[in-house]
Design a protein around this motif. Structure first.
Motif, mmCIF file in Angstrom:
data_model
loop_
_atom_site.group_PDB
_atom_site.id
_atom_site.type_symbol
_atom_site.label_atom_id
_atom_site.label_comp_id
_atom_site.label_asym_id
_atom_site.label_seq_id
_atom_site.Cartn_x
_atom_site.Cartn_y
_atom_site.Cartn_z
ATOM 1 N N ASP A 83 0.797 -1.227 0.000
ATOM 2 C CA ASP A 83 0.000 0.000 0.000
ATOM 3 C C ASP A 83 0.827 1.274 0.000
ATOM 4 N N THR A 84 2.150 1.150 -0.023
ATOM 5 C CA THR A 84 3.012 2.321 0.120
ATOM 6 C C THR A 84 2.808 3.324 -1.005
ATOM 7 N N LYS A 85 2.787 2.851 -2.229
ATOM 8 C CA LYS A 85 2.653 3.749 -3.379
ATOM 9 C C LYS A 85 1.326 4.496 -3.353
ATOM 10 N N GLU A 86 0.239 3.796 -3.039
ATOM 11 C CA GLU A 86 -1.078 4.427 -3.019
ATOM 12 C C GLU A 86 -1.164 5.489 -1.933
ATOM 13 N N ARG A 87 -0.581 5.195 -0.769
ATOM 14 C CA ARG A 87 -0.620 6.157 0.324
ATOM 15 C C ARG A 87 0.174 7.421 -0.019
ATOM 16 N N LEU A 88 1.313 7.233 -0.657
ATOM 17 C CA LEU A 88 2.117 8.385 -1.055
ATOM 18 C C LEU A 88 1.396 9.220 -2.101
ATOM 19 N N GLN A 89 0.789 8.551 -3.070
ATOM 20 C CA GLN A 89 0.066 9.268 -4.123
ATOM 21 C C GLN A 89 -1.067 10.100 -3.535
ATOM 22 N N LEU A 90 -1.790 9.538 -2.572
ATOM 23 C CA LEU A 90 -2.890 10.273 -1.952
ATOM 24 C C LEU A 90 -2.362 11.492 -1.199
ATOM 25 N N ALA A 91 -1.284 11.320 -0.444
ATOM 26 C CA ALA A 91 -0.726 12.422 0.341
ATOM 27 C C ALA A 91 -0.254 13.561 -0.559
ATOM 28 N N VAL A 92 0.487 13.222 -1.600
ATOM 29 C CA VAL A 92 1.007 14.245 -2.516
ATOM 30 C C VAL A 92 -0.139 14.944 -3.246
ATOM 31 N N GLU A 140 13.173 -8.665 9.945
ATOM 32 C CA GLU A 140 13.834 -9.147 8.734
ATOM 33 C C GLU A 140 14.742 -8.056 8.156
ATOM 34 N N PRO A 141 16.055 -8.321 8.091
ATOM 35 C CA PRO A 141 16.994 -7.301 7.592
ATOM 36 C C PRO A 141 16.631 -6.738 6.222
ATOM 37 N N ALA A 142 16.211 -7.601 5.297
ATOM 38 C CA ALA A 142 15.872 -7.126 3.955
ATOM 39 C C ALA A 142 14.676 -6.179 3.994
ATOM 40 N N LEU A 143 13.709 -6.484 4.845
ATOM 41 C CA LEU A 143 12.517 -5.639 4.957
ATOM 42 C C LEU A 143 12.825 -4.354 5.730
ATOM 43 N N GLN A 144 13.726 -4.439 6.699
ATOM 44 C CA GLN A 144 14.141 -3.237 7.418
ATOM 45 C C GLN A 144 14.763 -2.226 6.455
ATOM 46 N N ALA A 145 15.645 -2.726 5.607
ATOM 47 C CA ALA A 145 16.311 -1.848 4.643
ATOM 48 C C ALA A 145 15.312 -1.231 3.672
ATOM 49 N N ARG A 146 14.391 -2.041 3.182
ATOM 50 C CA ARG A 146 13.392 -1.531 2.241
ATOM 51 C C ARG A 146 12.480 -0.520 2.931
ATOM 52 N N ALA A 147 12.111 -0.796 4.167
ATOM 53 C CA ALA A 147 11.222 0.110 4.897
ATOM 54 C C ALA A 147 11.876 1.476 5.083
ATOM 55 N N ASP A 153 12.133 8.061 1.169
ATOM 56 C CA ASP A 153 11.705 8.466 -0.169
ATOM 57 C C ASP A 153 10.324 9.114 -0.120
ATOM 58 N N SER A 154 9.409 8.505 0.636
ATOM 59 C CA SER A 154 8.047 9.049 0.745
ATOM 60 C C SER A 154 8.060 10.419 1.412
ATOM 61 N N GLN A 155 8.830 10.545 2.486
ATOM 62 C CA GLN A 155 8.882 11.817 3.192
ATOM 63 C C GLN A 155 9.519 12.911 2.336
ATOM 64 N N LEU A 156 10.509 12.526 1.521
ATOM 65 C CA LEU A 156 11.142 13.494 0.639
ATOM 66 C C LEU A 156 10.152 14.013 -0.409
ATOM 67 N N HIS A 157 9.358 13.100 -0.979
ATOM 68 C CA HIS A 157 8.344 13.509 -1.952
ATOM 69 C C HIS A 157 7.302 14.428 -1.299
ATOM 70 N N MET A 158 6.881 14.078 -0.080
ATOM 71 C CA MET A 158 5.889 14.894 0.611
ATOM 72 C C MET A 158 6.458 16.264 0.975
ATOM 73 N N ALA A 159 7.723 16.294 1.412
ATOM 74 C CA ALA A 159 8.353 17.565 1.780
ATOM 75 C C ALA A 159 8.457 18.488 0.575
ATOM 76 N N ARG A 160 8.827 17.929 -0.572
ATOM 77 C CA ARG A 160 8.912 18.741 -1.788
ATOM 78 C C ARG A 160 7.536 19.275 -2.188
ATOM 79 N N ALA A 161 6.512 18.424 -2.039
ATOM 80 C CA ALA A 161 5.151 18.852 -2.372
ATOM 81 C C ALA A 161 4.690 19.955 -1.418
ATOM 82 N N LEU A 162 5.012 19.817 -0.139
ATOM 83 C CA LEU A 162 4.609 20.811 0.857
ATOM 84 C C LEU A 162 5.310 22.140 0.599
ATOM 85 N N HIS A 163 6.586 22.099 0.290
ATOM 86 C CA HIS A 163 7.320 23.322 -0.036
ATOM 87 C C HIS A 163 6.730 23.973 -1.286
ATOM 88 N N GLY A 164 6.359 23.147 -2.263
ATOM 89 C CA GLY A 164 5.760 23.674 -3.479
ATOM 90 C C GLY A 164 4.405 24.312 -3.239
#
Length: 222
Positions: A83-92, A140-147, A153-164
């Motif tokens: 659900d990560t992509k959908e949540r980010l799209q909604l926020a932005v 799980e190390p692999a999931l920790q890294a991905r998380a 990445d999500s916060q960076l996209h949201m921060a750029r949108a908020l600044h904009g």
């Protein structure tokens, strides 16, 4: 003729259903398959271990082929973060839709409320599976890294949108600090709450309380 009439009738009903905005038969089938893949994958990860579970086993559990699995997800990791992509799209999208005379705090509150509404509407995962997903990510190390990658990445996209949305009020660093404080506070509070037996209503209450605490410190941003 009777058989063809029935067939045409079914097609007509399906077409009318899709035209009305309600999910058609094909879309509902896709949703059921997606949900079966998610639930089956999480169950197998819990029973066998994340690394030990294969894509073929996940697909077989949902009674589809491995090829069909790749029509929904690119990897095992993507199932966990479905659900990560959908949540980010909604926020932005919510941030981009700035209302007249809306304040920074008002905007962020609207983003949070939209996010809560979206999460509450998900049919893909049960509360128990949501708690299981958090445990997997934390162990799980692999999931920790991905998380961590997805979080930043999500916060960076949201921060750029908020600044904009507020270029005259927020610097890029102010926007980043606001998003980091808000999202970080909510995520950490929810993760801690899932360590104990709680109802889904309790978790939503904790998440909202965390957002209130974070928002209260952002009023200096106007």
């Amino acid at each position: 003729m009777v058989g063809r009439s029935r067939s045409m009738g079914s097609e007509t009903v399906a077409a009318e259903t899709e035209a009305s905005g309600a999910p058609g038969l094909r879309e509902r089938k896709k949703q059921r398959t997606r949900q079966a893949l998610i639930e089956g994958a999480l169950r197998l990860f819990d029973e066998k271990g994340y690394e030990e579970t294969t894509l073929a086993e996940i697909a077989a559990g949902a009674e589809v082929s491995t090829r069909t699995f790749f029509s929904y997800f690119a990897s095992k990791e993507d199932v966990v973060f479905f659900d990560t992509k959908e949540r980010l799209q909604l926020a932005v999208a919510t941030i981009a839709d700035r209302q007249p005379d809306e304040t920074v705090v008002g905007m962020l509150l609207r983003v949070i409320n939209k996010s809560f509404e979206q999460a509450a509407s998900y049919q893909d995962i049960t509360f128990d599976n949501a708690a299981l997903r958090v445990r997997l990510i934390l162990t799980e190390p692999a999931l920790q890294a991905r998380a961590l990658h997805l979080l930043f990445d999500s916060q960076l996209h949201m921060a750029r949108a908020l600044h904009g949305a507020f270029p005259d009020r927020l610097s890029d660093t102010d926007a980043a600090a606001a998003v980091g404080a808000l999202i970080g506070g909510i995520k950490l509070s929810v993760m801690v709450s899932l360590e104990e037996e709680r109802s889904i209503e309790d978790v939503w209450s904790i998440a909202r309380r965390a957002s209130e605490i974070a928002i209260s410190g952002l009023h200096t941003l106007g």
